[in-house]
Scaffold this active site. Structure first.
Site, PDB file in Angstrom:
ATOM      1  N   LYS A  64     -35.778 -24.577   7.935  1.00 51.26           N
ATOM      2  CA  LYS A  64     -34.738 -23.554   8.126  1.00 51.26           C
ATOM      3  C   LYS A  64     -35.208 -22.454   9.081  1.00 51.26           C
ATOM      4  CE  LYS A  64     -34.418 -22.935   3.582  1.00 51.26           C
ATOM      5  NZ  LYS A  64     -35.135 -24.018   2.908  1.00 51.26           N
ATOM      6  N   PHE A 104     -49.053 -26.225   8.164  1.00 49.51           N
ATOM      7  CA  PHE A 104     -50.412 -26.524   7.695  1.00 49.51           C
ATOM      8  C   PHE A 104     -50.421 -26.640   6.168  1.00 49.51           C
ATOM      9  CE2 PHE A 104     -53.828 -23.251   6.344  1.00 49.51           C
ATOM     10  CZ  PHE A 104     -54.697 -24.186   5.815  1.00 49.51           C
ATOM     11  N   ASP A 109     -50.147 -29.791   1.155  1.00 49.67           N
ATOM     12  CA  ASP A 109     -49.499 -29.747  -0.161  1.00 49.67           C
ATOM     13  C   ASP A 109     -48.873 -31.095  -0.519  1.00 49.67           C
ATOM     14  OD1 ASP A 109     -48.658 -28.057  -2.417  1.00 49.67           O
ATOM     15  OD2 ASP A 109     -46.633 -28.407  -1.678  1.00 49.67           O
ATOM     16  N   ASP A 113     -49.737 -33.172  -3.814  1.00 55.33           N
ATOM     17  CA  ASP A 113     -48.719 -33.429  -4.832  1.00 55.33           C
ATOM     18  C   ASP A 113     -48.242 -34.882  -4.846  1.00 55.33           C
ATOM     19  OD1 ASP A 113     -48.858 -30.755  -5.436  1.00 55.33           O
ATOM     20  OD2 ASP A 113     -46.964 -30.193  -4.497  1.00 55.33           O
ATOM     21  N   ARG A 118     -40.009 -34.921   2.855  1.00 52.35           N
ATOM     22  CA  ARG A 118     -40.033 -33.494   3.205  1.00 52.35           C
ATOM     23  C   ARG A 118     -39.004 -33.308   4.314  1.00 52.35           C
ATOM     24  NH1 ARG A 118     -41.799 -28.809   1.430  1.00 52.35           N
ATOM     25  NH2 ARG A 118     -43.748 -29.708   0.700  1.00 52.35           N
ATOM     26  N   ASP A 181     -51.772 -23.391  -8.847  1.00 45.98           N
ATOM     27  CA  ASP A 181     -50.654 -24.320  -8.967  1.00 45.98           C
ATOM     28  C   ASP A 181     -51.136 -25.741  -9.281  1.00 45.98           C
ATOM     29  OD1 ASP A 181     -47.844 -24.930  -8.701  1.00 45.98           O
ATOM     30  OD2 ASP A 181     -48.322 -25.935  -6.822  1.00 45.98           O
ATOM     31  N   LYS A 212     -49.057 -18.035  -4.308  1.00 46.19           N
ATOM     32  CA  LYS A 212     -48.666 -19.298  -3.657  1.00 46.19           C
ATOM     33  C   LYS A 212     -47.497 -19.110  -2.692  1.00 46.19           C
ATOM     34  CE  LYS A 212     -45.985 -22.351  -5.817  1.00 46.19           C
ATOM     35  NZ  LYS A 212     -45.412 -23.496  -6.539  1.00 46.19           N
ATOM     36  N   PHE A 252     -37.207 -16.423  -5.158  1.00 42.84           N
ATOM     37  CA  PHE A 252     -37.156 -17.614  -4.301  1.00 42.84           C
ATOM     38  C   PHE A 252     -37.850 -18.801  -4.973  1.00 42.84           C
ATOM     39  CE2 PHE A 252     -39.292 -20.212  -1.029  1.00 42.84           C
ATOM     40  CZ  PHE A 252     -38.222 -20.572  -0.218  1.00 42.84           C
ATOM     41  N   ASP A 256     -36.508 -22.290  -6.307  1.00 44.81           N
ATOM     42  CA  ASP A 256     -37.111 -23.524  -5.821  1.00 44.81           C
ATOM     43  C   ASP A 256     -37.379 -24.496  -6.977  1.00 44.81           C
ATOM     44  OD1 ASP A 256     -37.869 -24.105  -3.015  1.00 44.81           O
ATOM     45  OD2 ASP A 256     -39.741 -24.762  -3.928  1.00 44.81           O
ATOM     46  N   ASP A 257     -37.870 -23.954  -8.088  1.00 44.65           N
ATOM     47  CA  ASP A 257     -38.160 -24.781  -9.266  1.00 44.65           C
ATOM     48  C   ASP A 257     -36.883 -25.392  -9.834  1.00 44.65           C
ATOM     49  OD1 ASP A 257     -40.725 -23.880  -8.894  1.00 44.65           O
ATOM     50  OD2 ASP A 257     -40.830 -22.690 -10.730  1.00 44.65           O
TER      51      ASP A 257
END
Length: 366
Positions: A64, A104, A109, A113, A118, A181, A212, A252, A256-257
């Site tokens: 975005k 990066f 990440d 994860d 993505r 995290d 984070k 935010f 996101d969660d």
């Protein structure tokens, strides 16, 4: 280093096309650097050029771009006028460094994860010619390119050291957050330790989110604008920006969660993995606050396991506990709290930057 166009054009933070043009220039400069490396054959230079042209194009633009455009918006707001072409270019270069930092972090990440997609496409490490082996080096590569571009474009700028320090501090803060995290459920003997639900507290969650998300997603862009515009590090505007950004960032991340669990992947652009990865998310913290002993058993049985049926059972529990409507109430509270914090900021013109950020995230769907 300015693009050669007429010099009296008015540029603005809403001009995504002009912003993207600056990415093209930065990419060309960085890829061009391969040609000047001593002791490498033309074949190797060609290999680096081909591979990293694709890497940068795939991993840096395409989101975005809110973080990057916020730097441009911030400089506009602080100057109180439209930017000259040179100022727009500088602002866009700084904005792209925030996007580079994001790239990066995301490349790394996604490996950490075990993510699949993505921005609606396979994660970078999932590309068949990339794999985890390259992606780790590529994440490090993306990071160092920030400092090459900053040196190229800002070495003689009075705020150069301050700009560098903001990137160094923010990277450190984000990596502290990433550790918290990743170790929501710790590792032992080379694998995850058994799930310990007592670790999922809102207190731990808030600490994780601050480090984070808040610093790199919100504060960095605002602080870069302040530094570029000549505000010294001791100016109280940094503290005011920090207070609003921590609030915006927490809002935010909670959003996101919720999107990770409930947004359709085709809208979100990625497949959420928080439940499988045993993340200390807002949803699991809230669920543990509200669940009966029997409901907690669902989490004990299924949270942190890579089993689609189990994941659905956890989501069903979230719905049963009314977490979606609880989130809707929370969102309105946060909006109100942010509005109040923003209203207290002097100079009043600086408020526009935070209103811009809040407008970008309020009721977002992806």
């Amino acid at each position: 280093s300015l693009p050669s166009t007429t010099s009296n054009v008015i540029m603005s933070s809403t001009d995504r096309e002009a912003f993207l043009k600056v990415f093209d220039q930065l990419k060309e400069e960085l890829i061009g650097d391969f040609q000047h490396l001593p002791g490498l054959s033309d074949g190797l230079k060609e290999q680096l050029t081909t591979y990293y042209s694709e890497c940068l194009q795939t991993t840096v633009p395409g989101g975005k771009m809110t973080r990057g455009l916020t730097v441009v918006k911030g400089i506009e707001v602080l100057k109180g006028r439209a930017l000259t072409e040179e100022e727009f270019f500088d602002a866009a270069v700084l904005g792209w460094q925030v996007e580079w930092l994001q790239a990066f972090f995301l490349v790394a990440d996604d490996v950490m994860d075990g993510s699949i997609t993505r921005r609606g496409a396979p994660c970078w490490y999932k590309h068949p010619h990339v794999t985890q082996d390259n992606a780790i080096n590529d994440a490090l590569f993306l990071e160092i390119l920030i400092y090459k571009s900053l040196r190229r474009h800002f070495k003689s700028h009075p705020a150069y050291v301050q700009l560098l320090e903001l990137f160094i501090d923010t990277t450190f803060q984000t990596e502290v957050g990433q550790h918290i995290d990743t170790n929501g459920t710790p590792y032992a003997d080379g694998k995850r330790a058994p799930l310990d639900l007592s670790r999922f507290t809102l207190d731990r969650y808030q600490g994780c989110v601050r480090y984070k998300t808040c610093y790199y997603s919100f504060y960095l862009s605002c602080a870069l604008a302040l530094a570029y515009c000549g505000y010294p590090p001791e100016s109280d505007l940094y503290g005011k920006a920090d207070a609003v950004c921590m609030r915006l960032g927490e809002y935010f991340q909670i959003q996101d969660d919720v999107l990770d669990a409930f947004a359709p992947p085709e809208v979100l652009g990625k497949i959420g993995t928080d439940i499988e990865d045993a993340k200390c998310s807002w949803l699991v913290c809230k669920a543990l606050e509200l669940a009966s002993p029997e409901q907690k058993e669902v989490l004990v049985a299924h949270y942190g396991k890579h089993d689609p049926e189990g994941v659905e059972k956890v989501k069903a529990l979230y719905r049963e506990l009314g977490l979606e409507s609880l989130y809707a109430d929370y969102e309105e509270e946060q909006k109100k709290a942010c509005d109040e914090l923003i209203a207290g900021i002097e100079p009043e013109s600086f408020q526009d930057l935070f209103k811009f950020l809040l407008g970008k995230i309020y009721k977002r769907k992806k």
